[in-house]
Design a protein around this motif. Structure first.
Motif, PDB file in Angstrom:
ATOM      1  N   SER A 210      -9.833   1.503   5.839  1.00 42.95           N
ATOM      2  CA  SER A 210     -10.183   2.846   6.311  1.00 42.95           C
ATOM      3  C   SER A 210     -11.338   3.385   5.482  1.00 42.95           C
ATOM      4  O   SER A 210     -11.602   2.925   4.371  1.00 42.95           O
ATOM      5  CB  SER A 210      -8.990   3.790   6.178  1.00 42.95           C
ATOM      6  OG  SER A 210      -8.716   4.030   4.795  1.00 42.95           O
ATOM      7  N   ARG A 211     -12.008   4.363   6.028  1.00 42.97           N
ATOM      8  CA  ARG A 211     -13.105   4.995   5.281  1.00 42.97           C
ATOM      9  C   ARG A 211     -12.589   5.561   3.956  1.00 42.97           C
ATOM     10  O   ARG A 211     -13.229   5.407   2.914  1.00 42.97           O
ATOM     11  CB  ARG A 211     -13.728   6.107   6.131  1.00 42.97           C
ATOM     12  CG  ARG A 211     -14.928   6.790   5.488  1.00 42.97           C
ATOM     13  CD  ARG A 211     -15.499   7.860   6.407  1.00 42.97           C
ATOM     14  NE  ARG A 211     -16.671   8.456   5.822  1.00 42.97           N
ATOM     15  CZ  ARG A 211     -17.921   7.976   5.940  1.00 42.97           C
ATOM     16  NH1 ARG A 211     -18.130   6.871   6.614  1.00 42.97           N
ATOM     17  NH2 ARG A 211     -18.939   8.591   5.386  1.00 42.97           N
ATOM     18  N   LYS A 212     -11.425   6.193   3.984  1.00 42.42           N
ATOM     19  CA  LYS A 212     -10.864   6.783   2.766  1.00 42.42           C
ATOM     20  C   LYS A 212     -10.643   5.718   1.700  1.00 42.42           C
ATOM     21  O   LYS A 212     -11.074   5.889   0.540  1.00 42.42           O
ATOM     22  CB  LYS A 212      -9.548   7.484   3.091  1.00 42.42           C
ATOM     23  CG  LYS A 212      -8.851   8.079   1.860  1.00 42.42           C
ATOM     24  CD  LYS A 212      -7.595   8.817   2.262  1.00 42.42           C
ATOM     25  CE  LYS A 212      -6.809   9.308   1.040  1.00 42.42           C
ATOM     26  NZ  LYS A 212      -7.559  10.304   0.250  1.00 42.42           N
ATOM     27  N   HIS A 213      -9.982   4.633   2.058  1.00 39.95           N
ATOM     28  CA  HIS A 213      -9.675   3.618   1.049  1.00 39.95           C
ATOM     29  C   HIS A 213     -10.939   2.924   0.554  1.00 39.95           C
ATOM     30  O   HIS A 213     -11.065   2.634  -0.637  1.00 39.95           O
ATOM     31  CB  HIS A 213      -8.693   2.584   1.602  1.00 39.95           C
ATOM     32  CG  HIS A 213      -8.273   1.582   0.575  1.00 39.95           C
ATOM     33  ND1 HIS A 213      -7.744   1.938  -0.646  1.00 39.95           N
ATOM     34  CD2 HIS A 213      -8.336   0.222   0.561  1.00 39.95           C
ATOM     35  CE1 HIS A 213      -7.475   0.857  -1.352  1.00 39.95           C
ATOM     36  NE2 HIS A 213      -7.833  -0.199  -0.654  1.00 39.95           N
ATOM     37  N   ILE A 214     -11.877   2.651   1.442  1.00 34.38           N
ATOM     38  CA  ILE A 214     -13.123   1.992   1.029  1.00 34.38           C
ATOM     39  C   ILE A 214     -13.866   2.850   0.009  1.00 34.38           C
ATOM     40  O   ILE A 214     -14.313   2.353  -1.033  1.00 34.38           O
ATOM     41  CB  ILE A 214     -14.006   1.695   2.253  1.00 34.38           C
ATOM     42  CG1 ILE A 214     -13.417   0.539   3.061  1.00 34.38           C
ATOM     43  CG2 ILE A 214     -15.437   1.367   1.826  1.00 34.38           C
ATOM     44  CD1 ILE A 214     -14.110   0.294   4.389  1.00 34.38           C
ATOM     45  N   PHE A 215     -13.982   4.158   0.288  1.00 37.05           N
ATOM     46  CA  PHE A 215     -14.728   5.021  -0.629  1.00 37.05           C
ATOM     47  C   PHE A 215     -14.008   5.159  -1.970  1.00 37.05           C
ATOM     48  O   PHE A 215     -14.638   5.113  -3.042  1.00 37.05           O
ATOM     49  CB  PHE A 215     -14.957   6.399   0.004  1.00 37.05           C
ATOM     50  CG  PHE A 215     -16.243   6.492   0.772  1.00 37.05           C
ATOM     51  CD1 PHE A 215     -17.277   7.294   0.331  1.00 37.05           C
ATOM     52  CD2 PHE A 215     -16.435   5.739   1.920  1.00 37.05           C
ATOM     53  CE1 PHE A 215     -18.478   7.363   1.033  1.00 37.05           C
ATOM     54  CE2 PHE A 215     -17.615   5.797   2.631  1.00 37.05           C
ATOM     55  CZ  PHE A 215     -18.648   6.613   2.190  1.00 37.05           C
ATOM     56  N   GLU A 216     -12.702   5.316  -1.945  1.00 36.17           N
ATOM     57  CA  GLU A 216     -11.980   5.447  -3.208  1.00 36.17           C
ATOM     58  C   GLU A 216     -11.984   4.130  -3.980  1.00 36.17           C
ATOM     59  O   GLU A 216     -12.084   4.114  -5.209  1.00 36.17           O
ATOM     60  CB  GLU A 216     -10.557   5.934  -2.924  1.00 36.17           C
ATOM     61  CG  GLU A 216     -10.545   7.380  -2.430  1.00 36.17           C
ATOM     62  CD  GLU A 216      -9.162   7.908  -2.124  1.00 36.17           C
ATOM     63  OE1 GLU A 216      -8.221   7.097  -2.073  1.00 36.17           O
ATOM     64  OE2 GLU A 216      -9.040   9.131  -1.928  1.00 36.17           O
TER      65      GLU A 216
END
Length: 333
Positions: A95-101
Motif C-alpha cells: 500500500s502507499r502507506k506502508h511503502i512510504f513508512e
C-alpha cells in the motif's frame, strides 16, 4: 570485478552483489558481518542487497553501520518492502502507506538519503497495482529512490506492471530478483524471455543453491553442523528441497568439471548464472570474509559451450524448470 548494466537502465552494478538475508543481525555477530562487507569492498563489490524484513530490520542497521564512511557515490544500495515489519494491519504489503513508512525506516537504518534500487519483495494481491506503482514513482520523483524493481514476481505480473507504467508515465521496473541456480531454473521459460524483451535485468539470489552446489552436503550423510540446512531462522526451509540423495550425488559429479577449470564448486555455480545475459548480478551471502573473496572471483569467468553441456548432462534429471514452482508468496527471502 566486472560490471553490468541493471537491465536496460544506465545504472551499472557489480556482477557479484553482497546480500545479507540470513547473516547480518541473525546468524553472525556484527564484527563478522562488518568484516564480510569490507572483504566485499576489497574485492571490488559495490552492490549491496538487503531488505527491511531481514532479521526483523536489524540487517539494514548492520549494513548501514558497516558501510558508514564509504563514498556513497561509489555504492549501489538495494533494499525491499512488502513483508511485515510491525504488528499493525498496515505494517505489511505494498500500500502507499506502508511503502512510504517503510522507505523512511530503511533510509534511517541504512544511514543514507536514498537507495539506488527499491524492490517490491513480493506481489501484493490485496493492493491495486496502480497504487503501488504510483507510490514508487513518487519516491523516485522525491529522490529517495533512484530505480524500482521487484522480487519473485511472475512474468504476467511484471508484464502488467510495465503496461501500467507505460500507460501512466511512471518509472518502469528495471529489475527482478528471483531464485536462480544450476538446480533451480524456473525463470528461464517465461520470466527471462519477457524481461529480455522489456529491458528488465535479473539480480539472482541463491546461485549456490543455499550451499548445496559447494558440494559440502553429501548423500547419505547428515548436514554439516552450522550449515544452512540446520539453521532455524529460515535457511533450512529453502535448502531442504535439494537435500535428496539423487541431487547430492549428481552435485558431487560437478567436482571434476570445476577442477578442470581451476575453480571451486562455488565459483563454478556463481559463474554459471552469470553466463545468462539477462542476469545483471548474482547475490552471494557469507558468514566469513574468505567466502566473499572466493565467490567474488567468479566474476569474469567464461564457461564455453562444452562446459555448459557437461553440467547439463550431469544435472539434467534433477533440475527444476517448472515456472509454476516459484517462491510462495508466504515465504521469503
Amino acid at each position: 570485478m566486472q560490471f553490468r548494466h541493471l537491465g536496460r537502465s544506465g545504472l551499472k552494478v557489480s556482477e557479484i552483489s553482497y546480500g545479507n538475508w540470513l547473516t547480518h543481525g541473525s546468524q553472525v555477530e556484527e564484527d563478522a558481518a562488518r568484516a564480510c562487507v569490507h572483504a566485499a569492498l576489497d574485492e571490488g563489490i559495490t552492490t549491496f542487497d538487503t531488505a527491511d524484513v531481514y532479521a526483523g530490520t536489524r540487517a539494514e542497521e548492520v549494513l548501514g553501520r558497516a558501510l558508514k564512511g564509504q563514498r556513497r557515490e561509489g555504492l549501489e544500495i538495494f533494499t525491499k518492502v512488502y513483508w511485515p515489519t510491525g504488528p499493525g494491519q498496515n505494517d505489511r504489503g505494498l500500500s502507499r502507506k506502508h511503502i512510504f513508512e517503510s522507505i523512511h525506516g530503511s533510509l534511517r537504518r541504512l544511514q543514507t538519503d536514498y537507495v539506488d534500487l527499491y524492490q517490491a519483495h513480493r506481489f501484493d494481491y490485496e493492493t491495486p497495482l496502480e497504487e503501488t506503482l504510483r507510490a514508487f514513482d513518487d519516491l523516485v520523483r522525491q529522490g529517495k529512490v533512484l530505480y524500482v524493481g521487484v522480487s519473485e514476481w511472475r512474468a504476467d505480473e511484471i508484464a502488467r506492471a510495465l503496461e501500467i507504467a507505460d500507460e501512466m508515465g511512471f518509472d518502469r521496473i528495471v529489475s527482478n530478483q528471483p531464485q536462480y541456480s544450476m538446480l533451480w531454473r524456473v525463470i528461464e521459460s517465461e520470466v527471462v524471455p519477457l524481461c529480455e524483451k522489456e529491458g528488465v535485468g535479473q539480480i539472482v539470489w541463491s546461485p549456490i543453491a543455499q550451499g548445496v552446489l559447494t558440494g559440502k552436503y553429501l548423500p547419505g550423510q547428515p548436514p554439516p553442523p552450522g550449515s544452512r540446512a540446520t539453521d532455524d531462522k529460515g535457511g533450512a526451509d529453502f535448502v531442504k528441497r535439494f537435500l535428496t540423495d539423487d541431487v547430492l550425488t549428481r552435485v558431487q559429479e560437478l567436482k571434476p568439471i570445476a577442477a578442470d577449470l581451476g575453480l571451486t564448486m562455488a565459483q563454478l555455480a556463481v559463474a554459471w548464472v552469470l553466463q545468462n545475459p539477462n542476469v545483471s548480478s548474482a547475490i552471494v551471502g557469507a558468514s566469513r570474509p574468505e567466502q566473499v573473496r572466493e565467490n567474488a572471483r567468479a566474476s569474469g569467468v567464461k564457461l564455453d559451450a562444452d562446459v555448459l553441456k557437461r553440467i547439463d548432462d550431469v544435472l539434467g534429471p534433477v533440475v527444476e524448470r517448472d515456472p509454476a514452482k516459484t517462491v510462495s508468496p508466504r515465504t521469503r527471502p
